[in-house]
Design a protein around this motif. Structure first.
Motif, PDB file in Angstrom:
ATOM      1  N   SER A   1       3.137   1.344  -2.804  1.00 45.11           N
ATOM      2  CA  SER A   1       4.353   1.464  -2.000  1.00 45.11           C
ATOM      3  C   SER A   1       5.386   2.314  -2.711  1.00 45.11           C
ATOM      4  O   SER A   1       5.603   2.156  -3.912  1.00 45.11           O
TER       5      SER A   1
ATOM      6  N   PRO B   1      10.493  -3.181  -2.654  1.00 44.31           N
ATOM      7  CA  PRO B   1       9.430  -3.621  -1.737  1.00 44.31           C
ATOM      8  C   PRO B   1       9.386  -5.139  -1.559  1.00 44.31           C
ATOM      9  O   PRO B   1       9.770  -5.890  -2.458  1.00 44.31           O
TER      10      PRO B   1
ATOM     11  N   TYR C   1       2.333  -6.358   1.700  1.00 46.53           N
ATOM     12  CA  TYR C   1       1.147  -5.702   1.149  1.00 46.53           C
ATOM     13  C   TYR C   1       0.071  -6.722   0.775  1.00 46.53           C
ATOM     14  O   TYR C   1      -0.827  -6.422   0.007  1.00 46.53           O
TER      15      TYR C   1
ATOM     16  N   ASN D   1       3.115  -3.029   5.727  1.00 50.26           N
ATOM     17  CA  ASN D   1       3.580  -1.644   5.580  1.00 50.26           C
ATOM     18  C   ASN D   1       2.462  -0.793   5.002  1.00 50.26           C
ATOM     19  O   ASN D   1       1.810  -1.184   4.023  1.00 50.26           O
TER      20      ASN D   1
ATOM     21  N   GLU E   1       1.636   3.182   3.723  1.00 47.54           N
ATOM     22  CA  GLU E   1       2.059   4.554   3.426  1.00 47.54           C
ATOM     23  C   GLU E   1       1.147   5.504   4.213  1.00 47.54           C
ATOM     24  O   GLU E   1      -0.074   5.466   4.056  1.00 47.54           O
TER      25      GLU E   1
END
Length: 298
Positions: free
Chosen positions: A168, A173, A178, A228, A230
């Motif tokens: 991340s 974060p 994750y 999330n 990337e």
């Protein structure tokens, strides 16, 4: 990689374009405006229901002028004279106090060449009406609400021995974002929210604000999984995540971004326990939109 300024007229509002995408529908003002230019932000508009994102620029086409006190309404006319109305647009900050967008909804019965007529006014200024031409596509590249969410193994903390900085680029974060891959979330048959955002490499500068909004929404929905991802290929160089560039020196998308058909980022998907996408949000959203999409899901 970069903004498709001639097509979308984004100019610092938002909307970096994923480099592996094909070009979208032709768009542009139908005639010159005296003081306002529409900034069409939605990358794809398709036959059927649409969430439409737009804003306004000044006459030079360089300065965003969308604001909470500027009203915005749009009406649409189709290739055979079809008329479609839309509710008054809601203003949402893309970057708080800097630039914002308007969100409305429209259901287009046919594909083809359409015209949007924007009506807008700001305090102390006269009302302006600006026509704008755009194409409605038969189908979208991106996964749409009502379609099955593609299953894909996305990076998790278990893949990097718990070191979130290896997967991340978020400076603050949330580790819980994750912990579960998309494939595992689908296998669990419970609702989840999937966010494609890269705060460090987001050309539109809206990925950081997007994640901040998502963090607030996640706090209000502790029983929902938030993920999330990337959207670009990254590797750890000198202790920091850096992009893996192509031979043409461009960012390269990850398999998850390709499977979901992304043409822009950030992008948010709300997926039900049945694995069907219930709602999607391109670039900018109001937290209340996510709350509404999550209501009643199980």
């Amino acid at each position: 990689m970069g903004l498709v300024a001639a097509v979308l007229l984004l100019v610092a509002a938002c909307g970096s374009v994923v480099p592996t995408s094909s070009t979208g529908p032709s768009q542009g003002p139908s005639q010159a405006a005296t003081g306002v230019l529409p900034s069409w932000i939605s990358r794809e508009v398709v036959k059927g229901p649409n969430r439409i994102v737009f804003s306004f620029l000044d006459a030079s086409g360089t300065k965003p002028i969308g604001a909470p006190d500027r009203t915005a309404k749009v009406e649409f006319k189709g290739p055979s004279g079809e008329a479609v109305s839309a509710p008054d647009a809601q203003f949402v900050w893309a970057i708080e106090g800097v630039s914002g967008v308007y969100i409305t909804h429209a259901d287009f019965p046919v594909a083809g060449a359409w015209t949007a007529t924007f009506t807008t006014s700001a305090p102390g200024a006269s009302t302006e009406t600006i026509p704008f031409s755009f194409d409605v596509l038969e189908d979208a590249h991106v996964v749409e609400p009502g379609e099955k969410a593609p299953s894909v193994d996305t990076p998790t903390l278990a893949d990097v021995s718990g070191d979130v900085s290896k997967i991340s680029t978020d400076e603050t974060p949330v580790p819980a974002f994750y912990e579960v891959s998309v494939a595992d979330a689908l296998a669990a048959h419970k609702p989840f929210v999937l966010v494609f955002a890269t705060p460090k490499f987001c050309a539109s500068k809206t990925c950081g604000p997007t994640l901040d909004k998502i963090k607030t929404v996640a706090t209000a929905h502790p029983d929902v999984t938030f993920i999330n991802v990337e959207p670009y290929q990254l590797s750890v160089v000198d202790g920091q995540l850096q992009p893996v560039l192509s031979d043409a020196n461009e960012l390269q998308t990850v398999p998850a971004a390709d499977l979901y058909g992304l043409l822009t980022e950030p992008f948010v998907f709300v997926v039900g326990g049945d694995g069907i996408v219930k709602a999607s949000f391109e670039l900018v959203f109001a937290p209340s939109e996510i709350d509404e999409a999550l209501a009643g899901l199980n």
